[in-house]
Write a protein that holds these residues in place. Structure first.
Motif, PDB file in Angstrom:
ATOM      1  N   TYR A 288      53.893  40.156  31.826  1.00  0.00           N
ATOM      2  CA  TYR A 288      53.404  41.272  32.633  1.00  0.00           C
ATOM      3  C   TYR A 288      52.478  40.718  33.706  1.00  0.00           C
ATOM      4  CZ  TYR A 288      55.086  44.328  28.880  1.00  0.00           C
ATOM      5  OH  TYR A 288      55.857  44.981  27.975  1.00  0.00           O
ATOM      6  N   GLU A 289      52.465  41.377  34.853  1.00  0.00           N
ATOM      7  CA  GLU A 289      51.552  40.960  35.918  1.00  0.00           C
ATOM      8  C   GLU A 289      50.388  41.940  35.980  1.00  0.00           C
ATOM      9  OE1 GLU A 289      52.503  39.097  40.028  1.00  0.00           O
ATOM     10  OE2 GLU A 289      52.326  41.245  40.380  1.00  0.00           O
ATOM     11  N   ILE A 290      49.185  41.380  35.950  1.00  0.00           N
ATOM     12  CA  ILE A 290      47.964  42.187  35.989  1.00  0.00           C
ATOM     13  C   ILE A 290      47.267  41.915  37.312  1.00  0.00           C
ATOM     14  CG2 ILE A 290      45.766  42.667  34.879  1.00  0.00           C
ATOM     15  CD1 ILE A 290      48.557  41.007  32.898  1.00  0.00           C
ATOM     16  N   ASN A 291      46.845  42.982  37.989  1.00  0.00           N
ATOM     17  CA  ASN A 291      46.228  42.871  39.307  1.00  0.00           C
ATOM     18  C   ASN A 291      44.845  43.508  39.291  1.00  0.00           C
ATOM     19  OD1 ASN A 291      48.597  41.941  41.256  1.00  0.00           O
ATOM     20  ND2 ASN A 291      49.432  43.451  39.843  1.00  0.00           N
ATOM     21  N   ALA A 292      43.939  42.921  40.055  1.00  0.00           N
ATOM     22  CA  ALA A 292      42.612  43.490  40.301  1.00  0.00           C
ATOM     23  C   ALA A 292      42.173  43.029  41.677  1.00  0.00           C
ATOM     24  CB  ALA A 292      41.607  43.041  39.239  1.00  0.00           C
ATOM     25  N   SER A 293      41.228  43.732  42.260  1.00  0.00           N
ATOM     26  CA  SER A 293      40.736  43.342  43.590  1.00  0.00           C
ATOM     27  C   SER A 293      39.242  43.625  43.677  1.00  0.00           C
ATOM     28  CB  SER A 293      41.490  44.096  44.701  1.00  0.00           C
ATOM     29  OG  SER A 293      41.368  45.498  44.534  1.00  0.00           O
ATOM     30  N   ILE A 294      38.551  42.737  44.371  1.00  0.00           N
ATOM     31  CA  ILE A 294      37.113  42.877  44.586  1.00  0.00           C
ATOM     32  C   ILE A 294      36.832  42.694  46.061  1.00  0.00           C
ATOM     33  CG2 ILE A 294      36.480  42.084  42.282  1.00  0.00           C
ATOM     34  CD1 ILE A 294      35.887  39.352  43.474  1.00  0.00           C
ATOM     35  N   MET A 295      35.709  43.216  46.524  1.00  0.00           N
ATOM     36  CA  MET A 295      35.313  43.069  47.920  1.00  0.00           C
ATOM     37  C   MET A 295      33.956  42.373  47.961  1.00  0.00           C
ATOM     38  SD  MET A 295      34.843  45.957  50.912  1.00  0.00           S
ATOM     39  CE  MET A 295      33.442  46.728  50.106  1.00  0.00           C
ATOM     40  N   LEU A 296      33.865  41.338  48.775  1.00  0.00           N
ATOM     41  CA  LEU A 296      32.594  40.640  48.965  1.00  0.00           C
ATOM     42  C   LEU A 296      31.725  41.461  49.905  1.00  0.00           C
ATOM     43  CD1 LEU A 296      33.860  36.983  49.448  1.00  0.00           C
ATOM     44  CD2 LEU A 296      33.164  38.111  47.343  1.00  0.00           C
TER      45      LEU A 296
ATOM     46  N   THR B 243      39.443  40.856  56.471  1.00  0.00           N
ATOM     47  CA  THR B 243      38.722  41.567  55.421  1.00  0.00           C
ATOM     48  C   THR B 243      38.095  40.563  54.461  1.00  0.00           C
ATOM     49  OG1 THR B 243      40.620  41.672  53.922  1.00  0.00           O
ATOM     50  CG2 THR B 243      40.409  43.428  55.551  1.00  0.00           C
ATOM     51  N   THR B 244      37.191  41.061  53.636  1.00  0.00           N
ATOM     52  CA  THR B 244      36.568  40.231  52.602  1.00  0.00           C
ATOM     53  C   THR B 244      37.035  40.654  51.218  1.00  0.00           C
ATOM     54  OG1 THR B 244      34.643  41.704  52.559  1.00  0.00           O
ATOM     55  CG2 THR B 244      34.531  39.791  54.021  1.00  0.00           C
ATOM     56  N   VAL B 245      38.208  41.281  51.161  1.00  0.00           N
ATOM     57  CA  VAL B 245      38.774  41.714  49.881  1.00  0.00           C
ATOM     58  C   VAL B 245      39.584  40.565  49.282  1.00  0.00           C
ATOM     59  CG1 VAL B 245      40.354  43.330  48.743  1.00  0.00           C
ATOM     60  CG2 VAL B 245      38.842  44.128  50.568  1.00  0.00           C
ATOM     61  N   ILE B 246      39.412  40.312  48.000  1.00  0.00           N
ATOM     62  CA  ILE B 246      40.132  39.259  47.293  1.00  0.00           C
ATOM     63  C   ILE B 246      40.952  39.911  46.185  1.00  0.00           C
ATOM     64  CG2 ILE B 246      39.937  37.169  45.900  1.00  0.00           C
ATOM     65  CD1 ILE B 246      37.340  36.549  47.284  1.00  0.00           C
ATOM     66  N   THR B 247      42.240  39.566  46.141  1.00  0.00           N
ATOM     67  CA  THR B 247      43.142  40.083  45.104  1.00  0.00           C
ATOM     68  C   THR B 247      43.304  39.037  44.013  1.00  0.00           C
ATOM     69  OG1 THR B 247      44.334  41.415  46.735  1.00  0.00           O
ATOM     70  CG2 THR B 247      45.446  40.993  44.646  1.00  0.00           C
ATOM     71  N   LEU B 248      43.152  39.465  42.767  1.00  0.00           N
ATOM     72  CA  LEU B 248      43.287  38.589  41.610  1.00  0.00           C
ATOM     73  C   LEU B 248      44.538  38.992  40.840  1.00  0.00           C
ATOM     74  CD1 LEU B 248      40.115  38.946  42.264  1.00  0.00           C
ATOM     75  CD2 LEU B 248      39.760  37.914  40.040  1.00  0.00           C
ATOM     76  N   LYS B 249      45.369  37.993  40.486  1.00  0.00           N
ATOM     77  CA  LYS B 249      46.595  38.261  39.748  1.00  0.00           C
ATOM     78  C   LYS B 249      46.716  37.262  38.608  1.00  0.00           C
ATOM     79  CE  LYS B 249      49.220  39.950  43.758  1.00  0.00           C
ATOM     80  NZ  LYS B 249      50.450  39.790  44.555  1.00  0.00           N
ATOM     81  N   ILE B 250      47.227  37.738  37.491  1.00  0.00           N
ATOM     82  CA  ILE B 250      47.493  36.861  36.350  1.00  0.00           C
ATOM     83  C   ILE B 250      48.685  37.409  35.590  1.00  0.00           C
ATOM     84  CG2 ILE B 250      45.987  38.040  34.689  1.00  0.00           C
ATOM     85  CD1 ILE B 250      45.193  35.246  33.667  1.00  0.00           C
TER      86      ILE B 250
ATOM     87  N   VAL C  27      36.991  46.850  43.788  1.00  0.00           N
ATOM     88  CA  VAL C  27      37.853  47.811  44.482  1.00  0.00           C
ATOM     89  C   VAL C  27      38.839  48.428  43.489  1.00  0.00           C
ATOM     90  CG1 VAL C  27      39.533  48.112  46.344  1.00  0.00           C
ATOM     91  CG2 VAL C  27      37.623  46.521  46.624  1.00  0.00           C
ATOM     92  N   ASP C  28      39.534  47.588  42.726  1.00  0.00           N
ATOM     93  CA  ASP C  28      40.460  48.060  41.688  1.00  0.00           C
ATOM     94  C   ASP C  28      40.210  47.253  40.427  1.00  0.00           C
ATOM     95  OD1 ASP C  28      42.001  50.018  43.086  1.00  0.00           O
ATOM     96  OD2 ASP C  28      42.962  48.386  44.187  1.00  0.00           O
ATOM     97  N   ARG C  29      39.966  47.939  39.332  1.00  0.00           N
ATOM     98  CA  ARG C  29      39.839  47.241  38.070  1.00  0.00           C
ATOM     99  C   ARG C  29      41.213  46.735  37.634  1.00  0.00           C
ATOM    100  NH1 ARG C  29      35.131  47.413  35.688  1.00  0.00           N
ATOM    101  NH2 ARG C  29      36.056  46.752  33.705  1.00  0.00           N
ATOM    102  N   ALA C  30      41.220  45.791  36.707  1.00  0.00           N
ATOM    103  CA  ALA C  30      42.470  45.171  36.282  1.00  0.00           C
ATOM    104  C   ALA C  30      43.435  46.213  35.735  1.00  0.00           C
ATOM    105  CB  ALA C  30      42.189  44.108  35.219  1.00  0.00           C
ATOM    106  N   GLN C  31      44.662  46.139  36.208  1.00  0.00           N
ATOM    107  CA  GLN C  31      45.689  47.084  35.772  1.00  0.00           C
ATOM    108  C   GLN C  31      47.017  46.347  35.709  1.00  0.00           C
ATOM    109  OE1 GLN C  31      45.962  50.616  38.107  1.00  0.00           O
ATOM    110  NE2 GLN C  31      47.341  51.656  36.692  1.00  0.00           N
ATOM    111  N   SER C  32      47.742  46.526  34.603  1.00  0.00           N
ATOM    112  CA  SER C  32      48.999  45.825  34.382  1.00  0.00           C
ATOM    113  C   SER C  32      50.172  46.639  34.917  1.00  0.00           C
ATOM    114  CB  SER C  32      49.196  45.552  32.889  1.00  0.00           C
ATOM    115  OG  SER C  32      50.502  45.057  32.639  1.00  0.00           O
ATOM    116  N   THR C  33      51.250  45.927  35.229  1.00  0.00           N
ATOM    117  CA  THR C  33      52.493  46.597  35.607  1.00  0.00           C
ATOM    118  C   THR C  33      53.080  47.273  34.373  1.00  0.00           C
ATOM    119  OG1 THR C  33      53.682  44.535  35.211  1.00  0.00           O
ATOM    120  CG2 THR C  33      52.992  44.996  37.478  1.00  0.00           C
ATOM    121  N   PRO C  34      53.745  48.428  34.540  1.00  0.00           N
ATOM    122  CA  PRO C  34      54.290  49.131  33.364  1.00  0.00           C
ATOM    123  C   PRO C  34      55.436  48.376  32.699  1.00  0.00           C
ATOM    124  CG  PRO C  34      54.961  50.205  35.405  1.00  0.00           C
ATOM    125  CD  PRO C  34      53.954  49.171  35.789  1.00  0.00           C
TER     126      PRO C  34
END
Length: 772
Positions: free
Chosen positions: A52-60, A217-224, A469-476
């Motif tokens: 599964y791919e989990i995504n989150a994003s934060i803004m500096l 932008t200063t937004v960083i996307t995190l994926k795992i 910006v977005d808390r960690a959320q997995s693909t369905p």
């Protein structure tokens, strides 16, 4: 327009036909490959855990200047894109991920035992474990256990361990506790595996990605990617928390160091102020000095202001010395300590430069822990640091010179005032001096106290530098492996593998395989194609016998009728490249085919080096052509009627001479051929291979037609490449190619349409251009 469309349609059909022709005979191989590859794909999908791919994003956040702007300056002096790049590298650092592993106890992975592949038990295991000392763990592949809910015990083999207490196990000291992430009950037996913190962090980083969606932008996307979506979400959320905690700790350390510096200075000034106040009190008590004159007050005011300015200049010089000491210690490779405070400096540029230097040093130290020495980002920061230091030192020297000049002027002015105070009575003058020092220290103490308050306020009000910006959320649904794509790739591979093997094998074969290869290698036309005869019978054409190979000889017989003179008398020479290509077989059956048309045919065995026609006809003659050429016999003595056809006669080779080529160059050969022309309709001559002996080149000018036999999968291509070149000097007259021994391709049976139409003799338009 219609012509172009028709042409395109024909080319498409021709291409499809070429592909079908080339690979259709091997259809069982393709079927087997498809079954094997599809099974491999099915097995891979069954034995690979879904990801599964989990995504989150934060803004500096853009850092604003703190309340104590002289102590902690803003970070926005550095280019914004560089800040984002630096933070991305920090987020990918092993140090942060190791903290995540320790906090979530990811060095212990829980699974349910399934038939094909274990399933993650992150949300089904009733318990989890924490290592008392995670840094000393060793790798343990599998430890089976069960949980006794009634007694709250973890059972491993014969050992039972309680919950929430440190226990010693064969694998280390652990603490078992209830799993807060349990969502359902396990359906299969449970086990856990142990690994080191470093290995666990490396495994997570291998599937972890950080990107910046835009340079603006200063937004960083995190994926795992993870086999358990809940665990993946916890990993990203914990990573963000650890990252924020580390940033906040660094900011607090910086503010605390500045506050400590001011507090030390404040204690010194406070002690000096107390000493002056005691001195003033003692002086008034012992000298009786209570008031001073108006003139003395005026001088006191002027001198006090001047002394305050001198003290301010001295304070700035002291700060410059501290800054210079810090920069030089960094330049020499030392630690340099905490950045000194620039409190009191009037020039804001110096404060900005020192802060920028400290920020760059801080970023450099962070990246140095996670990247290599030659990393481009690290090199860029080091270059900026090296460029910044000379500028700071030069600015220090300039300000020092200016401040020292100002201090000299102020001291000169102060000395003038002191000179005028000589006229004031000694008692008043001493009291004025004490009051002046007291005022200076009081002002300095008030100033430091104000800065201390601002610094403490900054320390207490430090906030996180990032916003989620977005808390960690997995693909369905799982993102890998993709079943449809795997099956599609396996099917393509199933087609490509046998096609590649077939094409590679044919490309690497240096023997003649296709008819179009002959046409590309030589200009000689192909007059006939003979399939491989598996019966081993040298005579394949007989009266009343209609076989596929017999029809091929009849077709070649018809083609020969259009070549040569129109008198009907023909001399046909048959040769080949090497021995074993079937030239004698072709000569015998061609002669028999012509004899069946009620023409008298004589088959001449002129291969005086290695004759084989007598063996094929199953006859033995003591005399033959060599006896005639020696002048021992006449033609009537050596020509024999064959038993297979009354119109077919045979002239054997006779005893083998030591010099067959020289013997064939005698004039008696021409006389013999002239005699044969007078008696027979067609003369078929079997000669020695052209690449081994020159017999064929000697006899060919005396003949009307030369048939050059090329055997499928036997004749080397290199000989055909030189055939035209060799023929340009010693020409083979009216040379035609006979493609002999053609085998069926793949798993097809020998027959028209498979061994022939779809066989190697097919002349595709997609071969090389014909050799000119």
């Amino acid at each position: 327009m219609a012509t172009t469309t028709n042409k395109t349609a024909k080319e498409g059909k021709s291409l499809l036909g070429a592909v079908l022709f080339k690979y259709m005979p091997f259809w069982p191989l393709f079927i087997f490959s498809a079954i094997a590859c599809l099974f491999a794909a099915w097995f891979y999908l069954r034995t690979t855990a879904p990801q599964y791919e989990i995504n989150a994003s934060i803004m500096l956040k853009e850092e604003k200047e703190s309340r104590n702007e002289d102590v902690i300056n803003s970070f926005n002096q550095v280019d914004g894109k560089k800040v984002v790049d630096n933070e991305i590298e920090i987020l990918k650092s092993k140090a942060l991920m190791m903290d995540v592993v320790k906090n979530l106890a990811l060095y212990a992975n829980f699974f349910e035992s399934h038939d094909m592949v274990p399933k993650s038990a992150y949300t089904t295991s009733p318990i989890m474990l924490e290592a008392v000392n995670p840094d000393k763990l060793t790798v343990v592949p599998k430890v089976e256990f069960r949980y006794d809910a009634k007694d709250s015990l973890v059972v491993i083999g014969a050992n039972k361990y309680p919950l929430n207490k440190p226990v010693a196990t064969p694998w280390g000291e652990f603490r078992f506790r209830l799993n807060e992430n349990q969502l359902s009950q396990p359906v299969k037996p449970l086990f856990f595996s142990l690994t080191t913190v470093r290995n666990a962090a490396s495994g997570l980083l291998a599937s972890f990605r950080t990107t910046a969606p835009s340079k603006l932008t200063t937004v960083i996307t995190l994926k795992i990617k993870d086999t358990d979506p809940h665990r993946g979400e916890d990993i990203l959320n914990e990573l963000i928390a650890v990252y924020n905690k580390a940033n906040l700790a660094e900011k607090n350390r910086l503010a605390s160091s500045a506050s400590d510096f001011i507090e030390q200075r404040l204690a010194v000034v406070e002690q000096e102020l107390n000493d002056i106040e005691k001195r003033a009190q003692q002086y008034k008590a012992t000298r009786g000095a209570v008031d001073i004159s108006t003139q003395g007050q005026l001088f006191l005011k002027n001198i006090t202001e001047t002394d305050q300015k001198v003290a301010d200049v001295s304070n700035q010089l002291s700060v410059l010395n501290e800054v210079e000491k810090y920069v030089k210690s960094k330049e020499s490779g030392g630690d340099g300590g905490v950045v000194p405070s620039t409190v009191g400096l009037k020039d804001p540029t110096m404060s900005t430069l020192v802060t920028k230097l400290y920020d760059e040093e801080l970023n450099y130290e962070k990246l140095k822990k996670t990247t290599g020495e030659n990393n481009p980002v690290l090199t860029s920061i080091r270059d900026r640091i090296n460029k910044m230091k000379p500028s700071i030192l030069e600015s220090i020297q300039t300000q020092r010179s200016s401040l020292e000049a100002s201090k000299t002027n102020l001291q000169s002015t102060n000395n003038a005032y002191l000179g005028q105070l000589q006229s004031i009575p000694q008692k008043e003058r001493e009291l004025i001096d004490i009051n002046r020092q007291q005022a200076i220290k009081s002002n300095l103490y008030a100033f430091l106290l104000q800065k201390k308050t601002e610094s403490d306020l900054t320390l207490k009000s430090n906030l996180q530098d990032t916003r989620i910006v977005d808390r960690a959320q997995s693909t369905p649904e799982p993102v890998s492996p993709k079943g449809k794509l795997i099956y599609l790739v396996s099917l393509i591979f199933a087609l490509a593998l046998p096609a590649g093997i077939i094409s590679g094998k044919e490309m690497l074969n240096r023997k003649v395989m296709y008819r179009h290869e002959i046409e590309n290698l030589t200009n000689a036309p192909i007059i006939g194609e003979i399939s491989l005869d598996k019966s081993k019978d040298p005579l394949v054409i007989q009266e009343g016998k209609r076989t596929f190979i017999a029809e091929q000889f009849r077709r070649m017989r018809t083609s020969i009728g259009y070549v040569g003179g129109s008198s009907g008398k023909k001399r046909i020479l048959i040769t080949s490249t090497l021995s074993g290509e079937g030239k004698s077989f072709v000569a015998l059956n061609l002669a028999q085919s012509i004899a069946l048309t009620d023409k008298k045919v004589v088959l001449v065995e002129f291969d005086l080096a290695n004759p084989s026609l007598s063996k094929k006809l199953n006859v033995t003659y003591e005399i033959g052509a060599s006896n005639y050429l020696w002048g021992e016999k006449e033609p009537e003595d050596i020509i024999k009627r064959t038993a297979i056809n009354e119109n077919l006669f045979f002239l054997p080779a006779g005893p083998l001479p030591e010099n067959p080529t020289e013997l064939l160059m005698s004039d008696r050969v021409k006389d013999l051929l002239k005699y044969l022309d007078d008696v027979f309709d067609v003369v078929v001559i079997d000669s020695a291979p052209a690449s081994l002996l020159t017999d064929a080149y000697v006899l060919s000018p005396l003949c009307d037609l030369t048939l050059y036999v090329v055997k499928h999968k036997y004749t080397p291509k290199a000989f055909l490449e030189r055939l035209d070149e060799d023929n340009s000097g010693n020409q083979l007259r009216n040379m035609r190619i006979v493609f002999n021994g053609i085998r069926s391709r793949g798993f097809t049976k020998n027959g028209y349409g498979y061994g022939y139409g779809y066989g190697y003799i097919h002349n595709t338009a997609y071969g090389k251009a014909k050799k000119k």
